[in-house]
Design an enzyme around this catalytic site. Sequence first.
Site, PDB file in Angstrom:
ATOM      1  N   ALA A 149       0.816  -1.218   0.000  1.00 41.76           N
ATOM      2  CA  ALA A 149       0.000   0.000   0.000  1.00 41.76           C
ATOM      3  C   ALA A 149       0.846   1.264   0.000  1.00 41.76           C
ATOM      4  O   ALA A 149       0.423   2.312   0.485  1.00 41.76           O
ATOM      5  CB  ALA A 149      -0.941  -0.005   1.213  1.00 41.76           C
ATOM      6  N   HIS A 179      12.840  -4.873 -17.903  1.00 40.20           N
ATOM      7  CA  HIS A 179      12.501  -3.535 -17.405  1.00 40.20           C
ATOM      8  C   HIS A 179      13.686  -3.030 -16.593  1.00 40.20           C
ATOM      9  O   HIS A 179      13.832  -3.318 -15.415  1.00 40.20           O
ATOM     10  CB  HIS A 179      11.255  -3.627 -16.523  1.00 40.20           C
ATOM     11  CG  HIS A 179      10.867  -2.325 -15.885  1.00 40.20           C
ATOM     12  ND1 HIS A 179      10.619  -1.181 -16.614  1.00 40.20           N
ATOM     13  CD2 HIS A 179      10.678  -1.992 -14.585  1.00 40.20           C
ATOM     14  CE1 HIS A 179      10.290  -0.208 -15.788  1.00 40.20           C
ATOM     15  NE2 HIS A 179      10.329  -0.668 -14.548  1.00 40.20           N
TER      16      HIS A 179
END
Length: 309
Positions: free
Chosen positions: A11, A176
């Site tokens: 979160a 990436h």
Amino acid sequence: MKKKKVSIIGAGHVGASTAQLLAHSGISDIVLFDIVDGMPKGKALDLSEACPLWNSASSVTGTSDYAETAGSDVIVVTAGIARKPGMSRDDLLKTNAEVVSAVGRGIAAGSPDAVIIAVTNPMDVMAHLLFKTTGFPHHRVMGMGGVLDAARFSTFVAWELNVSPGVVNSVILGGHGDQMVPMPRFTTVNGVPVTELISSDRIDALVERTRGGGAEIVSLLKTGSAYYAPAAATFQMIKAVLFDEKRPLPAACYLTGQYGIDGLYVGVPAILGASGVEKIITLTLNEKEREAFAKSAGAVAGLVKILNI
């Protein structure tokens, strides 16, 4: 019709920003998970109180209990430490591998039919790790980085040409990270290849800026890393899955012989839909592009070997 459920593991800035985009859109219910006491519940409450203002019927739940993620249609994994100035994505490897392994074990039993999107860096390796720890079919585990990298390249091309970013369609291959492979030959502006619009020297400069796009933001922020664009990229992938869009997007996918790579997650263009990676698009590469892609895939393979997965 039962509302879709998306669980976001982690979160922090990326996870909370992704939750905000989902809640604002109203396309799913959201579970925001984090091990930090109170933090996911606080952010979920804040988002819930914004939903009436957005006319959104999304339910937002904050939790530190994996049981509340059960029955998810999509699970996004952002958990881990963020990159700091001077730190490469590879420096994050072992710390984040421990976190993501625990996440894989925590989510697998409760959501056996979910599609997993790995965001934690180094992202290609974390996708591979989630594939191994969950035991899910490889087409239901993917990594986000390609969508973000393509968006960065599109941004820089649009600025160079003074056009709307929405008319630039970029293609990115490879891992990436610093060895990603932007593909100018396949990148277009309203269908016109950028190689017809921008000089080779300027294209090379834009490619290098794209490769360092994350590090550039880290150096400017000094105490954090990018999260708005990563969240937007993640949201686009979630939407492609929830709505079965069959949308062509660059993603870290498990290759089974495509591009000469077997048994490894690497960024390639793919069709994303309800079952995850529904088809890998195989481009015909020239020698220079093949070499760059093989080098990038080799860097990912080296990190996978370090983790012995």
